[in-house]
Motif scaffolding. Structure first.
Motif: not given
Ligand code: CDP
Ligand code: CDP
Length: 212
Positions: A36, A78, A82, A91, A113, A163
């Motif tokens: 973010r 958010g 993504s 990454r 994720r 997303r």
């Molecule tokens: O809180 P929410 O689950 O809505 O989103 P977030 O965990 O803050 O993550 C925002 C975006 O970052 C996600 O839609 C993923 O695309 C990305 N993200 C990721 O790719 N890898 C992670 N370890 C964490 C987040």
């Protein structure tokens, strides 16, 4: 001790991660905040979210002191996160920071994720949190309204589904449960019950280990 928590948007990972870290006295990193922060920096600079060179440069200069900025929590950021998180070099630029955080004493809880699959494949405990998309949209809508934002639940649901789709289908580090992750569906659990279920999982893993 490393606890890895992964799951789709608004499944409750962050809340669970924070509570588990508090329970065990570990440090907590919501890794979504990192993506973010990259997205917000690009939006602020008026750059394209797909501008790889600039996104990587931003990722390498991130300031963790700014991870508390409330703007990072918004739906718009958010969604942008993504998009930038699908860029492999972005990454890669963020891996060391996350692994370094995970390795420090006395233990850590990371949520995101790809924690159990890519960042910490040897985590002691992996939990994959899921919840019905409608339940997730309801929770996010209530949260936005509590912040004073005007949120339409149908729109929030559409954003969440878009997303999830993007996160699950990207080529690099897609959202998926690690083969050795415990699945935790909290659709019908309140926060307390979800935390309790997760503590039960951690304790079961620890007990199993002591028997070996
Ligand atoms: O809180 P929410 O689950 O809505 O989103 P977030 O965990 O803050 O993550 C925002 C975006 O970052 C996600 O839609 C993923 O695309 C990305 N993200 C990721 O790719 N890898 C992670 N370890 C964490 C987040
Ligand atoms: O980090 P992630 O985006 O996965 O979710 P979160 O920000 O931890 O949780 C999203 C919202 O769902 C928050 O407002 C939580 O308080 C709420 N929640 C809930 O109502 N019941 C649960 N069992 C878990 C989370």
């Amino acid at each position: 001790m490393i606890i890895a928590i992964d799951g789709p948007a608004a499944s409750g990972k962050g809340t669970l991660g924070k509570r588990l870290a508090h329970h065990y006295g570990y440090r907590h990193l919501d890794t979504g905040v990192i993506y973010r922060a990259v997205a917000k920096a690009l939006l602020d600079a008026g750059a394209e979210l797909t501008d790889e060179a600039q996104a990587v440069a931003v990722a390498m200069e991130l300031d963790p002191e700014k991870f508390g900025d409330p703007v990072l929590k918004t739906q718009r950021v958010g969604e942008a996160a993504s998009v930038v998180s699908a860029i492999p070099r972005v990454r890669e630029a963020l891996v060391d920071f996350q692994r370094h955080f995970a390795a420090g004493p006395p233990g850590a809880v990371l949520d995101g994720r790809d924690i159990g699959t890519v960042i910490c494949p040897d985590a002691d405990v992996k939990i994959f949190v899921v919840a019905d998309p409608k339940v997730r949209a309801r929770r996010r809508t209530l949260e936005a309204k509590a912040r004073g934002e005007d949120a339409d639940e149908a729109r929030v649901l559409a954003d969440i589904l878009a997303r999830d789709e993007r996160d699950q289908n990207r080529a690099t580090a897609p959202l998926k449960a690690a083969a050795d992750a415990y699945l935790l569906d909290n659709s019908h659990l309140d926060i307390e019950s979800g935390v309790r279920a997760a503590i039960d999982i951690v304790e079961a893993v620890r007990a199993g280990r002591q028997r070996v």
